[in-house]
Design a protein around this motif. Structure first.
Motif, PDB file in Angstrom:
ATOM      1  N   PRO A   1       0.778  -1.199  -0.060  1.00 47.62           N
ATOM      2  CA  PRO A   1      -0.118   0.162   0.165  1.00 47.62           C
ATOM      3  C   PRO A   1       0.961   1.108  -0.128  1.00 47.62           C
ATOM      4  O   PRO A   1       1.890   1.207   0.631  1.00 47.62           O
ATOM      5  CB  PRO A   1      -0.793  -0.217   1.167  1.00 47.62           C
ATOM      6  CG  PRO A   1       0.050  -1.110   2.095  1.00 47.62           C
ATOM      7  CD  PRO A   1       0.828  -1.969   1.209  1.00 47.62           C
ATOM      8  N   LYS A   2       0.286   2.104  -0.874  1.00 46.17           N
ATOM      9  CA  LYS A   2       1.272   3.533  -0.886  1.00 46.17           C
ATOM     10  C   LYS A   2       1.332   4.272   0.503  1.00 46.17           C
ATOM     11  O   LYS A   2       2.151   5.023   0.640  1.00 46.17           O
ATOM     12  CB  LYS A   2       0.931   4.320  -2.267  1.00 46.17           C
ATOM     13  CG  LYS A   2       1.123   3.469  -3.420  1.00 46.17           C
ATOM     14  CD  LYS A   2       0.706   4.076  -4.734  1.00 46.17           C
ATOM     15  CE  LYS A   2       1.093   3.726  -6.048  1.00 46.17           C
ATOM     16  NZ  LYS A   2       0.785   4.223  -7.266  1.00 46.17           N
ATOM     17  N   HIS A   3       0.007   4.363   0.797  1.00 52.19           N
ATOM     18  CA  HIS A   3      -0.248   5.631   1.946  1.00 52.19           C
ATOM     19  C   HIS A   3      -0.236   4.702   3.337  1.00 52.19           C
ATOM     20  O   HIS A   3      -1.216   4.499   3.441  1.00 52.19           O
ATOM     21  CB  HIS A   3      -1.517   6.255   1.578  1.00 52.19           C
ATOM     22  CG  HIS A   3      -1.551   6.882   0.235  1.00 52.19           C
ATOM     23  ND1 HIS A   3      -0.931   7.938  -0.335  1.00 52.19           N
ATOM     24  CD2 HIS A   3      -2.199   6.458  -0.561  1.00 52.19           C
ATOM     25  CE1 HIS A   3      -1.110   8.404  -1.157  1.00 52.19           C
ATOM     26  NE2 HIS A   3      -1.885   7.635  -1.801  1.00 52.19           N
ATOM     27  N   THR A   4       0.985   4.581   3.963  1.00 50.27           N
ATOM     28  CA  THR A   4       0.924   4.135   5.158  1.00 50.27           C
ATOM     29  C   THR A   4       1.905   4.985   6.231  1.00 50.27           C
ATOM     30  O   THR A   4       2.735   5.447   5.628  1.00 50.27           O
ATOM     31  CB  THR A   4       1.404   2.644   5.214  1.00 50.27           C
ATOM     32  OG1 THR A   4       2.692   2.680   4.416  1.00 50.27           O
ATOM     33  CG2 THR A   4       0.507   1.603   4.365  1.00 50.27           C
ATOM     34  N   LYS A   5       1.422   5.069   7.290  1.00 50.48           N
ATOM     35  CA  LYS A   5       2.161   5.980   8.313  1.00 50.48           C
ATOM     36  C   LYS A   5       3.469   5.447   8.622  1.00 50.48           C
ATOM     37  O   LYS A   5       4.545   5.949   8.802  1.00 50.48           O
ATOM     38  CB  LYS A   5       1.402   5.955   9.546  1.00 50.48           C
ATOM     39  CG  LYS A   5       0.067   6.994   9.378  1.00 50.48           C
ATOM     40  CD  LYS A   5      -0.614   6.797  10.770  1.00 50.48           C
ATOM     41  CE  LYS A   5      -1.754   7.913  10.341  1.00 50.48           C
ATOM     42  NZ  LYS A   5      -2.394   8.225  11.875  1.00 50.48           N
ATOM     43  N   ARG A   6       3.575   4.007   8.557  1.00 53.53           N
ATOM     44  CA  ARG A   6       4.838   3.331   8.931  1.00 53.53           C
ATOM     45  C   ARG A   6       5.131   2.276   7.865  1.00 53.53           C
ATOM     46  O   ARG A   6       4.441   1.135   7.797  1.00 53.53           O
ATOM     47  CB  ARG A   6       4.846   2.753  10.398  1.00 53.53           C
ATOM     48  CG  ARG A   6       6.347   2.169  10.668  1.00 53.53           C
ATOM     49  CD  ARG A   6       6.320   1.831  12.020  1.00 53.53           C
ATOM     50  NE  ARG A   6       7.606   1.202  12.413  1.00 53.53           N
ATOM     51  CZ  ARG A   6       8.689   2.189  13.101  1.00 53.53           C
ATOM     52  NH1 ARG A   6       8.531   3.558  13.041  1.00 53.53           N
ATOM     53  NH2 ARG A   6       9.745   1.534  13.286  1.00 53.53           N
ATOM     54  N   ARG A   7       6.128   2.219   7.268  1.00 54.84           N
ATOM     55  CA  ARG A   7       6.553   1.227   6.165  1.00 54.84           C
ATOM     56  C   ARG A   7       7.016  -0.220   6.901  1.00 54.84           C
ATOM     57  O   ARG A   7       7.867   0.053   7.610  1.00 54.84           O
ATOM     58  CB  ARG A   7       7.361   1.844   5.086  1.00 54.84           C
ATOM     59  CG  ARG A   7       6.936   2.852   4.445  1.00 54.84           C
ATOM     60  CD  ARG A   7       7.761   2.925   2.900  1.00 54.84           C
ATOM     61  NE  ARG A   7       8.991   3.198   3.263  1.00 54.84           N
ATOM     62  CZ  ARG A   7       9.964   3.402   2.209  1.00 54.84           C
ATOM     63  NH1 ARG A   7       9.542   2.954   0.860  1.00 54.84           N
ATOM     64  NH2 ARG A   7      11.285   3.764   2.696  1.00 54.84           N
ATOM     65  N   THR A   8       6.515  -1.293   6.132  1.00 51.63           N
ATOM     66  CA  THR A   8       7.057  -2.486   6.944  1.00 51.63           C
ATOM     67  C   THR A   8       8.625  -2.657   6.355  1.00 51.63           C
ATOM     68  O   THR A   8       9.123  -1.897   5.550  1.00 51.63           O
ATOM     69  CB  THR A   8       6.295  -3.571   6.584  1.00 51.63           C
ATOM     70  OG1 THR A   8       6.212  -3.876   5.024  1.00 51.63           O
ATOM     71  CG2 THR A   8       4.808  -3.510   6.878  1.00 51.63           C
ATOM     72  N   LYS A   9       9.352  -3.729   7.096  1.00 49.69           N
ATOM     73  CA  LYS A   9      10.767  -4.051   6.525  1.00 49.69           C
ATOM     74  C   LYS A   9      10.683  -4.407   4.981  1.00 49.69           C
ATOM     75  O   LYS A   9      11.525  -4.306   4.447  1.00 49.69           O
ATOM     76  CB  LYS A   9      11.104  -5.082   7.616  1.00 49.69           C
ATOM     77  CG  LYS A   9      12.713  -5.513   7.447  1.00 49.69           C
ATOM     78  CD  LYS A   9      13.183  -6.469   8.303  1.00 49.69           C
ATOM     79  CE  LYS A   9      14.490  -6.721   8.240  1.00 49.69           C
ATOM     80  NZ  LYS A   9      15.022  -7.883   9.332  1.00 49.69           N
TER      81      LYS A   9
ATOM     82  N   HIS B   1       8.481  -3.824   2.754  1.00 49.40           N
ATOM     83  CA  HIS B   1       8.203  -2.441   1.782  1.00 49.40           C
ATOM     84  C   HIS B   1       9.596  -1.680   1.605  1.00 49.40           C
ATOM     85  O   HIS B   1       9.920  -1.572   0.586  1.00 49.40           O
ATOM     86  CB  HIS B   1       7.255  -1.877   2.638  1.00 49.40           C
ATOM     87  CG  HIS B   1       6.614  -0.762   1.608  1.00 49.40           C
ATOM     88  ND1 HIS B   1       5.535   0.490   2.047  1.00 49.40           N
ATOM     89  CD2 HIS B   1       6.793  -0.148   0.363  1.00 49.40           C
ATOM     90  CE1 HIS B   1       5.379   0.830   1.013  1.00 49.40           C
ATOM     91  NE2 HIS B   1       6.178   0.748   0.052  1.00 49.40           N
ATOM     92  N   ARG B   2      10.046  -1.391   2.787  1.00 50.32           N
ATOM     93  CA  ARG B   2      11.714  -0.746   2.567  1.00 50.32           C
ATOM     94  C   ARG B   2      12.646  -1.541   1.800  1.00 50.32           C
ATOM     95  O   ARG B   2      13.406  -0.922   0.942  1.00 50.32           O
ATOM     96  CB  ARG B   2      12.057  -0.567   3.875  1.00 50.32           C
ATOM     97  CG  ARG B   2      11.533   0.445   4.729  1.00 50.32           C
ATOM     98  CD  ARG B   2      12.201   1.092   6.096  1.00 50.32           C
ATOM     99  NE  ARG B   2      12.340   0.201   7.036  1.00 50.32           N
ATOM    100  CZ  ARG B   2      11.615  -0.402   7.953  1.00 50.32           C
ATOM    101  NH1 ARG B   2      10.559   0.301   8.174  1.00 50.32           N
ATOM    102  NH2 ARG B   2      12.362  -1.469   8.739  1.00 50.32           N
ATOM    103  N   ALA B   3      12.495  -2.836   1.919  1.00 54.77           N
ATOM    104  CA  ALA B   3      13.642  -3.919   1.228  1.00 54.77           C
ATOM    105  C   ALA B   3      13.369  -3.533  -0.407  1.00 54.77           C
ATOM    106  O   ALA B   3      14.060  -3.470  -1.222  1.00 54.77           O
ATOM    107  CB  ALA B   3      13.762  -5.186   1.539  1.00 54.77           C
ATOM    108  N   ALA B   4      11.977  -3.763  -0.490  1.00 55.48           N
ATOM    109  CA  ALA B   4      11.354  -3.641  -1.978  1.00 55.48           C
ATOM    110  C   ALA B   4      11.752  -2.206  -2.483  1.00 55.48           C
ATOM    111  O   ALA B   4      12.143  -2.279  -3.829  1.00 55.48           O
ATOM    112  CB  ALA B   4       9.907  -3.820  -2.055  1.00 55.48           C
TER     113      ALA B   4
END
Length: 406
Positions: free
Chosen positions: A232-240, A242-245
């Motif tokens: 998801p594009k609009h999230t307050k805190r990106r998951t691990k 998501h950051r890796a991708a």
């Protein structure tokens, strides 16, 4: 002469954490200064705040927040405020010129990647351990950071910038008083025509290959971007994950950028070594890669006629992948350093004009350019490579003597 040197940094784990925090604090300073300007203008008095006003507040800001703002170089923080002031100056310039202004935006922590120290010795020190076999740069609040110096630095170091690219850190030195290194004269002149089939073609008919780095990495980049799009594009805190991708996509783009830059440097160096004078087209790549205007259908409201947008998009992608603008800039810099001449000429109809240098008639027509690679004069029937025709016409417009085989 002025020259820039870029070297890879090899910080320790603690130094890397401190470098990251330095970028965060400078980003916070930038965004806070931007917010102050926005609030002042929205006030009923419409107060205008300048760089001098915000720079005068730095002493109080550093005293109020000694653990964050107070630990970094005062001069580097002034440079960050000047960066914001430059953004506003460009904004008002565009407004005055009637262009799309683009109001300065807040910077995300992941998009604020550079801190500049305006003077060697003011918050930073290049080659801070001269008696050490390992070159180091000293940064206020961080310490002596190892530098992978792969070539000697010439001239006087003026400014030092710390730049983050993905997970890599670089130091960028801007030096003046760099002595020119003139090459011996070769007696050769050449004209070049940029292309997408070949990277460029010279007036003697030689072709430089176009590696098409973006196309070569297209499959990997597409897979990485599709994987990133599943989050998801609009999230307050990106998951691990998501950051890796996101890092994967950025890493691929960085690799393409480095490959393209390396190719440009090598091709420009080869031209400068072989020729005394180089003519090339003065290209406006920003204008060349604009999307075609929509064509409304006069018979159907809300409908549009075909305008070749899909084909133009492919051509635009090829032009941007070739990176003509970056290459010509590098060529001009290398030529200046080597004592060579570079002559940009008007690019209009260079590949549509039948070249007299190889027995052509000089006729200019759109129909002469049959395809991206083929030129066939509709008047005299001359058939030649379209890019070489362009290079010959560049040579003529630059006032240079044609090649011997022409």
């Amino acid at each position: 002469m002025i020259r820039t040197y870029k070297f890879l940094l090899r910080p320790t784990v603690r130094q890397e954490q401190a470098l990251t925090q330095m970028l965060r604090d400078h980003c916070s300073l930038y965004n806070g200064a931007l917010q102050e300007r926005r609030d002042a203008y929205r006030h009923s008095s419409k107060t205008s705040i300048k760089y001098g006003d915000q720079s005068a507040q730095l002493k109080e800001i550093r005293a109020f927040d000694p653990e964050c703002q107070g630990r970094w170089s005062f001069s580097s923080q002034q440079t960050t405020l000047r960066r914001l002031d430059t953004a506003f100056a460009a904004f008002f310039k565009r407004v005055k010129a009637g262009l799309t202004p683009g109001y300065p935006k807040f910077k995300g922590v992941g998009h604020f990647d550079t801190v500049t120290f305006p003077k060697d010795g003011d918050g930073c020190r290049w080659d801070s351990t001269p008696h050490d076999t390992q070159t180091r740069v000293r940064l206020q609040g961080i310490g002596h950071v190892r530098v992978h110096q792969h070539r000697p630095v010439k001239g006087r170091v003026k400014t030092i910038s710390i730049k983050r690219e993905g997970r890599r850190w670089y130091v960028v030195l801007a030096c003046d008083e760099v002595p020119a290194e003139s090459l011996p004269q070769t007696g050769s002149v050449v004209g070049i025509g940029m292309g997408t089939v070949h990277f460029f073609t010279d007036s003697s008919g030689g072709h430089a290959p176009n590696p098409k780095f973006l196309d070569a990495m297209a499959a990997q980049l597409r897979a990485a971007q599709q994987h990133l799009a599943t989050f998801p594009k609009h999230t307050k805190r990106r998951t691990k994950k998501h950051r890796a991708a996101a890092r994967k996509v950025a890493k691929l783009h960085a690799k393409i950028r480095r490959q393209r830059l390396d190719h440009h440097h090598k091709q420009a160096l080869a031209l400068v070594r072989e020729h005394d004078v180089i003519g090339h087209e003065k290209l406006n790549t920003a204008g060349m890669t604009k999307a075609p205007a929509a064509k409304p259908d006069p018979e159907n409201d809300g409908a549009f006629l075909p305008n070749g947008a899909a084909a133009k998009a492919g051509l635009n992608r090829s032009i941007l992948d070739a990176g003509w603008g970056q290459f010509l800039s590098i060529l001009a810099n290398k030529a200046e350093s080597a004592g060579r001449r570079v002559i940009p000429v008007d690019a209009r109809n260079t590949s549509r004009t039948c070249p007299p240098e190889i027995g052509g008639c000089g006729h200019v027509a759109k129909e002469n350019r049959v395809t991206q690679a083929k030129f066939e004069c509709v008047r005299c029937g001359l058939v030649e490579n379209a890019d070489r025709v362009g290079a010959l016409n560049v040579l003529h417009r630059a006032g240079l003597v044609p090649c011997d085989d022409a």
